[in-house]
Write an enzyme that holds these catalytic residues in place. Structure first.
Site, PDB file in Angstrom:
ATOM      1  N   ILE A  16       0.843  -1.199   0.000  1.00  0.00           N
ATOM      2  CA  ILE A  16       0.000   0.000   0.000  1.00  0.00           C
ATOM      3  C   ILE A  16       0.876   1.245   0.000  1.00  0.00           C
ATOM      4  O   ILE A  16       0.631   2.202  -0.734  1.00  0.00           O
ATOM      5  CB  ILE A  16      -0.933  -0.001   1.224  1.00  0.00           C
ATOM      6  CG1 ILE A  16      -1.819  -1.248   1.177  1.00  0.00           C
ATOM      7  CG2 ILE A  16      -1.796   1.247   1.240  1.00  0.00           C
ATOM      8  CD1 ILE A  16      -2.691  -1.420   2.381  1.00  0.00           C
ATOM      9  N   LYS A  47     -13.100  -5.176  11.286  1.00  0.00           N
ATOM     10  CA  LYS A  47     -13.865  -4.319  10.383  1.00  0.00           C
ATOM     11  C   LYS A  47     -15.253  -4.034  10.952  1.00  0.00           C
ATOM     12  O   LYS A  47     -15.762  -2.914  10.852  1.00  0.00           O
ATOM     13  CB  LYS A  47     -13.987  -4.989   9.019  1.00  0.00           C
ATOM     14  CG  LYS A  47     -12.659  -4.994   8.285  1.00  0.00           C
ATOM     15  CD  LYS A  47     -12.743  -5.778   7.004  1.00  0.00           C
ATOM     16  CE  LYS A  47     -11.457  -5.636   6.207  1.00  0.00           C
ATOM     17  NZ  LYS A  47     -11.307  -6.678   5.207  1.00  0.00           N
ATOM     18  N   ASP A  56      -9.833 -10.529  11.327  1.00  0.00           N
ATOM     19  CA  ASP A  56      -9.861  -9.418  10.385  1.00  0.00           C
ATOM     20  C   ASP A  56     -11.287  -8.875  10.226  1.00  0.00           C
ATOM     21  O   ASP A  56     -11.505  -7.665  10.186  1.00  0.00           O
ATOM     22  CB  ASP A  56      -9.306  -9.962   9.051  1.00  0.00           C
ATOM     23  CG  ASP A  56      -9.236  -8.906   7.995  1.00  0.00           C
ATOM     24  OD1 ASP A  56      -8.561  -7.897   8.246  1.00  0.00           O
ATOM     25  OD2 ASP A  56      -9.867  -9.075   6.934  1.00  0.00           O
TER      26      ASP A  56
END
Ligand code: ADP
Ligand code: ASP
Ligand code: MG
Length: 817
Positions: free
Chosen positions: A470, A675, A671
């Site tokens: 990223i 979120k 994960d």
């Protein structure tokens, strides 16, 4: 041998040959020599002339040896001189050994040994060398020989030229060049050797009898333009350790602005006012109609440059702020007409001069470096009684043609009037305004005034933590969009960091080849030591981009906020931390009034956050959100069926980089929980880990074994997964890993992550593998939900999302002015 030089001959050379000059700082070590050799072969023409200074601080070393020898002559102890000479010998021969090999090395070492034998003889008194210039000349001689040898070793046609063999001058404080003689000498030497790169010594020349003369400290710039003029060259490129002339000395002032063009008058005035960037005599020999001087960086050649030429018509602007920390004033009685006349006739012009009629005084300000010269001169003048030397002054000046017409001039006047201003005056041709201050100058003051003059726009310094997928994608994106991003504020990247190394420069990093620059320039660091330093970065605002997945970085958010940084994160760890820690981060963020964006942590680049906040701001209420929040889970389940082994899919996902490196992060649903937490908190709900009902796909007994072993034992998941599939299939359904939360009447939140059976025709069961989907029910969207779907991961979309957060921050900061 004397040759007659024809105009045609000069014309031919002039069309073809340019001059490149490299200063001492461009030749300080073996690495720099190699870089210069590369520039000479890549950027110079085959017959171009190269002018070099002495390597690194060789000239200073020689001067120190001369001083030490003098002391030795006085007290009989030559110990210091010996040590210094030994060091110089080791430095010069070290360069030869590092750069050359085989016969090239042998030849040059032999020559060097002969030279140093002479030095040792001189030190021991066995040989008398009474001309300092001759000893000083060695510095340039050594670098010319070494660079030529290095080029030859690399297969380039090259040779060294000692400028004393053609550059003839008459001795004077500033040697007076015999142009015609020097020109024919040079042409005689080079004309028959087109295609050879000659490396010429800067700084030195000789009188008609061959006695060495020097052209003054830092005189190689002058050598370069002089040699350029002799052959009527169109361009002289001066390669420095800076990429041109800036709005102030970049070693002292932060956020300087590069000047693409500078008019002759401006450059000349800058040099005259003592700026080290160019020697004052550099411009003397130049044919201003014809020649251009380019100043550019030998450290980073693709950088910008400054072209000095005929640019008188350019819009007037204050361009360079220059300073001298020590200035001497000579005060002269105005009634002493003879002395006044002598000062007026003096060739060394003062930085500035003025009269104070009431007291009947004239003042002449000089650079401290000229004090010696001035005192010797005064001693030779008849009536000197009325002259008085005053010290303790400093100078600040702003250079730019038609300076009086510029806004910067007004600002400069304002700024200096707040100091202990002794005198402010324009130079006679209006190309600079000079302020003499009765105080010390420090870099802080210089920075403050510079920023008032040149940094009108609000600025944002960006610290990029994480240089993985990223990070790389965002840096490229930033580079591509930099002009547009800079419209709102002056946005500069001040640091790129990974967990152990940082590449930091408060002036702003050139990220064109950031990977290469990082490899060269990054240094070890400690984050905990860096953070308290960051407020020193000279920006109105600072932001940290957390593009890592690291808990230690997330734990430092309070410290980043407390030190004045805003945060944009792709890292979920802080937004999804346990309630107490999350609340602490929020409290500190609010206390320090910082911004925090993390819209890419859920759904990457999908405009989820915009939709949610827009609905809420317009009066709607979110009732529930459910969906498939994980690209990995989406991929696994959309590809799963009765004929496929789940373990094979997990292996493939890992191999394709679709899962976390340890797929258990995904299988345990960590994960997705993160979120879910972030999303719920984003719409103002209080939710913590313990409140979420989780069906992990990972049995406890596989949670703590080594990764290798886990990958081998993956098939142990297959039976249960197969059963699940067949069970769902009985009712025409398929299993999917869903996350959901719903707000119940009493504001309680029910949240769940786990397998659910979905009718095989449902949209949740028919995603493209990897696709995310968010199904949103609100007061207004209650019969049919609002659905947002699309890729929820990937470096490009995530980098775009980070940029979107940065844009939001910029608009926010612009509003806050
Ligand atoms: P070299 O001897 O390698 O030719 P110098 O070190 O003598 O170069 O001169 C370059 C230095 O001049 C730069 O490193 C910089 O610190 C200084 N300098 C001072 N003012 C300016 C300015 N306005 N723009 C660029 N450099 C400047
Ligand atoms: N080597 C000389 C000096 O240091 C000349 C130069 O660098 O331009 O002054
Ligand atoms: Mg120099």
């Amino acid at each position: 041998m004397k040759v007659e030089v024809s105009d045609a001959q000069i014309q031919t050379v002039a069309e073809q040959v340019q001059v490149h000059k490299f200063g001492g700082s461009s030749l300080a070590d073996a690495y720099s020599y190699r870089r210069v050799a590369r520039i000479v072969t890549e950027y110079a023409g085959a017959s171009d002339l190269v002018v070099v200074s002495a390597a690194g601080d060789t000239t200073n070393r020689i001067l120190a040896i001369l001083d030490a020898k003098k002391s030795g002559d006085a007290d009989g102890d030559y110990g210091v001189a010996e040590v210094l000479l030994k060091q110089l010998e080791r430095y010069q021969q070290g360069l030869i050994k590092e750069l050359l090999s085989g016969t090239h090395q042998q030849q040059l070492l032999t020559t060097s040994m002969v030279d140093f034998e002479r030095w040792w003889d001189w030190l021991a008194g066995a040989e008398e060398i009474d001309n300092r210039a001759e000893l000083l000349s060695y510095g340039e001689l050594w670098s010319a020989r070494l660079l030529a040898a290095l080029l030859k070793q690399q297969g380039t046609l090259a040779d060294a030229i000692d400028a004393r063999s053609f550059l003839v001058a008459d001795d004077a404080p500033e040697p007076f060049i015999r142009v015609a003689e020097s020109r024919s000498g040079l042409l005689n030497r080079i004309a028959a050797h087109a295609g050879t790169r000659f490396v010429v010594t800067g700084f030195i020349c000789a009188d008609a009898s061959g006695r060495s003369l020097i052209l003054g400290r830092n005189g190689s710039d002058y050598s370069a333009t002089l040699i350029g003029s002799l052959i009527d060259s169109k361009q002289v490129t001066i390669w420095k350790d800076v990429a041109g002339v800036y709005s102030a000395d970049p070693r002292k002032v932060e956020r300087v602005v590069n000047l693409p063009i500078l008019d002759w008058r401006e450059a000349e005035e800058l040099a005259r006012l003592g700026s080290p960037v160019l020697h004052p005599r550099t411009f003397q020999p130049v044919n201003r109609e014809r020649m251009v001087i380019a100043v550019r960086s030998s450290l980073k050649v693709e950088n910008q440059q400054t072209r000095i030429g005929l640019y008188e018509d350019a819009e007037p602007a204050g361009k360079v702020l220059t300073a001298l920390s020590e200035v001497v004033l000579f005060r002269v009685d105005l009634r002493d007409a003879k002395l006044i006349q002598a000062f007026e006739d003096l060739e060394l012009t003062p930085l500035i001069s003025w009269n104070e009629l009431q007291q009947q005084h004239a003042y002449y300000a000089y650079h401290q470096n000229h004090l010696d010269y001035m005192e010797r001169w005064l001693a030779s003048v008849d009536s000197k009684q009325s002259a008085c030397k005053l010290t303790g002054y400093a100078m600040l000046a702003l250079v730019g043609n038609r300076i009086q017409e510029t806004d910067e001039y007004t600002l400069f006047k304002q700024q200096t009037s707040e100091q202990a201003l002794r005198r402010l005056a324009l130079t006679p041709d209006n190309s600079a305004v000079v302020a003499v201050l009765e105080q010390k100058l420090d870099d802080r003051l210089l920075n403050r005034i510079h920023s008032q003059l040149f940094n009108h726009r609000r600025s944002l310094g960006v610290l990029v933590v994480g240089r993985g997928n990223i990070g790389s994608a965002w840096l490229s994106l930033f580079h591509r969009l930099r002009e547009r991003i800079n419209e709102q504020m002056d946005v500069r990247i001040i640091g790129v960091l990974n967990s152990t190394q940082m590449w930091l420069d408060y002036n702003g990093l050139d990220i064109a080849d950031w990977q290469d620059s990082f490899a060269r320039l990054a240094r070890p660091y400690e984050m905990s030591q860096l953070i308290p330093e960051l407020p020193n970065a000279p920006y109105d605002e600072l932001v940290m981009l957390d593009l890592t997945d690291a808990t230690p970085v997330a734990q430092l958010y309070p410290s980043f906020f407390a030190n004045g940084l805003h945060i944009i994160s792709a890292n979920k760890r802080a937004g999804a931390s346990h309630e107490s820690q999350y609340n602490e981060i929020r409290t500190i963020q609010q206390e320090y009034q910082r911004e925090w964006y993390y819209n890419t942590t859920v759904g990457a680049g999908l405009p989820l956050n915009y939709a949610l906040s827009d609905l809420r701001n317009s009066g709607d209420r979110i009732q529930s959100i459910s969906g498939i929040f994980s690209g990995t889970m989406s991929w696994l389940f959309e590809n799963f069926n009765a004929d496929v082994k789940f373990s094979d899919l997990v292996r493939e996902a890992k191999a394709q980089g679709l899962s976390e490196p340890d797929p258990r992060e995904d299988l345990s649903c960590q994960d997705i929980i993160r979120k879910l937490l972030i999303l719920a908190r984003e719409i103002g709900l209080q939710l913590d880990w313990k409140d979420i009902d989780v069906d992990s796909l990972l049995p406890d007994y596989l949670a703590d074994i080594p990764l290798d072993e886990f990958m081998q034992r993956l098939p142990e998941l297959d039976n249960a997964m197969q059963d699940l599939y067949l069970d769902a299939q009985k009712n025409g359904q398929v299993p999917r890993l869903l996350a959901s939360f719903a707000v119940q009447d009493n504001e309680k939140v029910r949240a769940r992550v786990g397998i659910e059976y979905i009718p095989a025709g449902d949209m949740l069961a028919n995603l493209i593998p990897g696709e995310n989907i968010f199904v949103i029910y609100t007061d207004w969207y209650h019969e049919m939900p609002l659905v947002i779907s699309g890729p929820g991961a990937g470096k490009e979309v995530t980098a775009g999302g980070i940029q979107s957060d940065l844009n939001q921050l910029l608009s926010r900061l612009a509003d806050h002015r």
